[in-house]
Design an enzyme around this catalytic site. Sequence first.
Site, PDB file in Angstrom:
ATOM      1  CB  CYS B  80      25.996  34.827  50.893  1.00 33.68           C
ATOM      2  SG  CYS B  80      26.850  35.549  52.318  1.00 33.68           S
ATOM      3  CB  CYS B  83      26.952  38.606  49.080  1.00 33.71           C
ATOM      4  SG  CYS B  83      28.243  37.335  49.093  1.00 33.71           S
ATOM      5  CG  ASN B 182      31.977  31.749  66.654  1.00 29.36           C
ATOM      6  OD1 ASN B 182      32.788  31.864  67.569  1.00 29.36           O
ATOM      7  ND2 ASN B 182      30.667  31.799  66.834  1.00 29.36           N
ATOM      8  CG  HIS B 193      30.223  37.055  53.547  1.00 30.36           C
ATOM      9  ND1 HIS B 193      29.896  37.349  52.235  1.00 30.36           N
ATOM     10  CD2 HIS B 193      30.842  38.154  54.024  1.00 30.36           C
ATOM     11  CE1 HIS B 193      30.283  38.586  51.955  1.00 30.36           C
ATOM     12  NE2 HIS B 193      30.863  39.089  53.037  1.00 30.36           N
ATOM     13  CG  HIS B 195      30.053  36.598  59.805  1.00 37.78           C
ATOM     14  ND1 HIS B 195      30.308  35.379  59.221  1.00 37.78           N
ATOM     15  CD2 HIS B 195      29.256  36.330  60.869  1.00 37.78           C
ATOM     16  CE1 HIS B 195      29.679  34.422  59.884  1.00 37.78           C
ATOM     17  NE2 HIS B 195      29.039  34.968  60.901  1.00 37.78           N
ATOM     18  CD  GLN B 197      27.599  35.767  65.792  1.00 44.15           C
ATOM     19  OE1 GLN B 197      26.489  35.873  66.280  1.00 44.15           O
ATOM     20  NE2 GLN B 197      28.223  34.607  65.675  1.00 44.15           N
TER      21      GLN B 197
END
Lengths: 378, 378
Positions: B80, B83, B182, B193, B195, B197
């Site tokens: 990932c 991470c 999203n 993970h 997150h 944007q």
Amino acid sequence: MEQNPNPSHPVRAELADGRELLYFFDGGHAPAGFLAPPDTRELPARPATSQLRYDALSGEWISFAAHRQTRTHLPVASECPLCPTRPEMASEIPADAYDVVVFENRFPSFGPEQHSVDSPVELGAARPSHGRCEVISFGPGHTDSLASLGIRRIRTVIEAWAHRTRELGRLEGVEQVFPFENRGADIGVTLHHPHGQLYAYPYVTPRTENHLARAAAHQTRTGRNLMADVLDFEVADGRRILERGTHFTTFVPYASRMPIEVHLVPHRQVADLGELTGPERDELASMYHRLLSTVDALYPTPTPYIAGWFQAPKYHEHRGEAWLHLQLTSPRRAENKLKYLAGSEAAMGAFIGDVTPEDTAESLREAAARLESHAHAL
Amino acid sequence: MEQNPNPSHPVRAELADGRELLYFFDGGHAPAGFLAPPDTRELPARPATSQLRYDALSGEWISFAAHRQTRTHLPVASECPLCPTRPEMASEIPADAYDVVVFENRFPSFGPEQHSVDSPVELGAARPSHGRCEVISFGPGHTDSLASLGIRRIRTVIEAWAHRTRELGRLEGVEQVFPFENRGADIGVTLHHPHGQLYAYPYVTPRTENHLARAAAHQTRTGRNLMADVLDFEVADGRRILERGTHFTTFVPYASRMPIEVHLVPHRQVADLGELTGPERDELASMYHRLLSTVDALYPTPTPYIAGWFQAPKYHEHRGEAWLHLQLTSPRRAENKLKYLAGSEAAMGAFIGDVTPEDTAESLREAAARLESHAHAL
């Protein structure tokens, strides 16, 4: 111009709950002795007409068809409502054989009632979701596709679209008729049987409003029709053209939104499918067949798509700018990848393309060439 | 009004290919001794800025970011990129621990360059897709969610959003900053993970243009701001209100497009997140945490959603009508059913709701009550 150059003579019938159903036949006429059998089912009464609500932030009407939550979802073939009726299973289609059939949707987003309503257009406005939704089954075979059914059948489907566009357009309160096909479970299709739909909207749809506003501005600025200029631009560029016929051109548009997007546009300005002449319908059947076959030849498995006809609304200050065309789009961006409309597209309306239109056109031309060489090898 | 009531002090760093990265900390300050470690990876040069093309039929700009076709797709946790870096795996984030981190997207839809461009707006127009795309990681834990990270972390995320809105808004050619999340593979998320944007667009997005045009027309007709009237309307009706705070109200909108749709709106008119005061940001953190937790309590499994902030564009004739708000939508219409945007929505922009907004609000209030009684029982 002839209004109905190749008249189709559908046979009309009525379903058990009063919905209208029409049989259309390849070649235009019912075979000798065809009789529409009665619908012997016991059906509940039709649902009440749903509600339209006005969204003041966007200026759009949203239809709330809550009865659709329980609609039939991916039935197995033995329970398919679009297969012909058999002794052990009475479907939506009472006949035991048919070519093309159109009937009112049991779970409509618009209708079943139609009326003109003078309602305010303001925050909090609501009115009945008048209009009509129809289903069009492209044939009796559960596992067929419109492409596999061939040119003669597509010709019948075009007659049915034109017929329904004309009749639905005459209903009180209907402002725009939209024939379309959603194909593939990946885009949410709830019935696998090859079929399309027709929506008769009680308003001019947002994208049509937008197109007409742009076309009117273009006319004012240049003195020319926008779609005429788009066609000239695409032909002059040439890189995205898929097929150039006598009456139609097929191309991937310069600024396509979706990984696969193809527009099929007549060379002369017509308002809707009903205005196409017989020779135009003949060529359209052949070119649309080639387009659908090509899209299905892109990958080893069939490609999901949405194909919809942009037709002129009945009344609109810029109706004179409308120009019939088809837009086919698919979210498939690789064999096993779909494009999703996430934050940028869904919330902001800002589209990001993952594939250039020139690459998409090249892939489609290669698929068409594979199809052709395969046909020659047979 | 204070412009930065609760200043955050991010620590800036640079990735191996020159991209900017910022660490934000819970409480606002880096822990004593925090040093941003270097990025030791060998990275290829950044991609060229993509192309924006003008779609004359819709009047919209489409960005073609073809390099995104190869972007990282649902990597396993050990690979990932969000991470923290470990000895065996150098990720996008060089530190071995962090709270919130923001960095430039390696596969941007806009950028990496920013410039103002005077280009014609007409059929066939193209220009570089200037702007900037950033990724914001909500924390180091691969299987967390923004809701599970809690109020204090959301408060840090709000600081980061406000900081980035301010800085990105100052970049040349950037016209609108859009922070969004999203969440869930069902809506196309390519990294699990937790997150979000930030997109810094080189144009005013189509939905923002539409909102501002509607708000300006409303102002002309009524002398009032549209969002102020929407808030009054929702509060007076009451049936769709989820939470009424001191500074914000959360509600399901009267004419929602999606099966789950919630708007979170400040009571006073602010242009963007940067204009919120400290107490407003505190309450927002708490109410947004409750909203996300409630959405996740609707079903036994987490609900996919898109959550995006409508902020004022930098320059616009109707900028004075803009009113910051969040729209959260989910296509989930039942535990195992999604709403798809098919023919009517995708081609015509005509939305059909399957669930009434009142029913959605009731389901969300029940989920919130379950959460609360569960918290009391602990």
